[in-house]
Design a protein around this motif. Sequence first.
Motif, PDB file in Angstrom:
ATOM      1  N   GLY A   1      40.242 123.127 130.872  1.00 53.99           N
ATOM      2  CA  GLY A   1      39.171 122.188 131.219  1.00 53.99           C
ATOM      3  C   GLY A   1      39.599 120.746 131.048  1.00 53.99           C
ATOM      4  O   GLY A   1      39.284 119.884 131.880  1.00 53.99           O
TER       5      GLY A   1
ATOM      6  N   GLY B   1      39.773 118.113 133.977  1.00 51.98           N
ATOM      7  CA  GLY B   1      38.948 116.921 133.807  1.00 51.98           C
ATOM      8  C   GLY B   1      39.755 115.635 133.858  1.00 51.98           C
ATOM      9  O   GLY B   1      39.363 114.658 134.515  1.00 51.98           O
TER      10      GLY B   1
ATOM     11  N   LEU C   1      39.565 112.741 136.629  1.00 52.58           N
ATOM     12  CA  LEU C   1      39.219 111.423 136.123  1.00 52.58           C
ATOM     13  C   LEU C   1      40.253 110.381 136.541  1.00 52.58           C
ATOM     14  O   LEU C   1      39.907 109.309 137.046  1.00 52.58           O
TER      15      LEU C   1
ATOM     16  N   TYR D   1      33.621 113.167 136.511  1.00 51.52           N
ATOM     17  CA  TYR D   1      34.124 114.333 135.784  1.00 51.52           C
ATOM     18  C   TYR D   1      34.551 114.009 134.354  1.00 51.52           C
ATOM     19  O   TYR D   1      35.101 114.864 133.665  1.00 51.52           O
ATOM     20  N   GLU D   2      34.263 112.803 133.903  1.00 49.01           N
ATOM     21  CA  GLU D   2      34.608 112.446 132.530  1.00 49.01           C
ATOM     22  C   GLU D   2      33.957 113.381 131.503  1.00 49.01           C
ATOM     23  O   GLU D   2      34.602 113.741 130.503  1.00 49.01           O
TER      24      GLU D   2
ATOM     25  N   VAL E   1      33.590 116.527 131.695  1.00 49.17           N
ATOM     26  CA  VAL E   1      34.416 117.739 131.625  1.00 49.17           C
ATOM     27  C   VAL E   1      35.553 117.519 130.633  1.00 49.17           C
ATOM     28  O   VAL E   1      35.813 118.365 129.762  1.00 49.17           O
ATOM     29  N   ALA E   2      36.202 116.372 130.733  1.00 52.18           N
ATOM     30  CA  ALA E   2      37.292 116.049 129.817  1.00 52.18           C
ATOM     31  C   ALA E   2      36.766 115.891 128.385  1.00 52.18           C
ATOM     32  O   ALA E   2      37.385 116.376 127.436  1.00 52.18           O
TER      33      ALA E   2
ATOM     34  N   SER F   1      35.710 119.321 126.920  1.00 49.98           N
ATOM     35  CA  SER F   1      36.927 120.102 126.683  1.00 49.98           C
ATOM     36  C   SER F   1      37.695 119.580 125.479  1.00 49.98           C
ATOM     37  O   SER F   1      38.288 120.367 124.725  1.00 49.98           O
TER      38      SER F   1
END
Length: 126
Positions: free
Chosen positions: A81, A85, A89, A96-97, A99-100, A103
């Motif tokens: 992930g 991410g 990004l 999608y920040e 997601v990072a 994760s």
Amino acid sequence: MIGVAKWFLTTAIVYGVLGMLLGLQMAISQDHGQRPTHAHIMVIGWVSFFLFGLFYLHYGELVRQWLAAFHFALAQISLLGLTIGLWLLYSGETQYEPVAAISSIAYAVSFLIFGILALPVLWTKR
């Protein structure tokens, strides 16, 4: 516990190769925009997973198997992930920040689980 050790060592090698390929791609293209992604793949995927594997290889019989398996699963899922991410990004897809971020938190939890497993083993006389 040789199973978890083998899986951590195997995936470490895979991530090391993937990180190296990303680094080569950045060098060839002269576009270093994915440097953070590359660094995370190499440090988490290659270095920490290899070290986890060595720990389990040496001390695996002294830890709870289900917790070591959970550590492996959470570490793998969180790195996947995080890699996706970060890739998105640093490709300009700032939405999608989260997601990072999520994760990263999941990986931190997996490392905490490792600490809960490893520290008592390392401080117990054998």
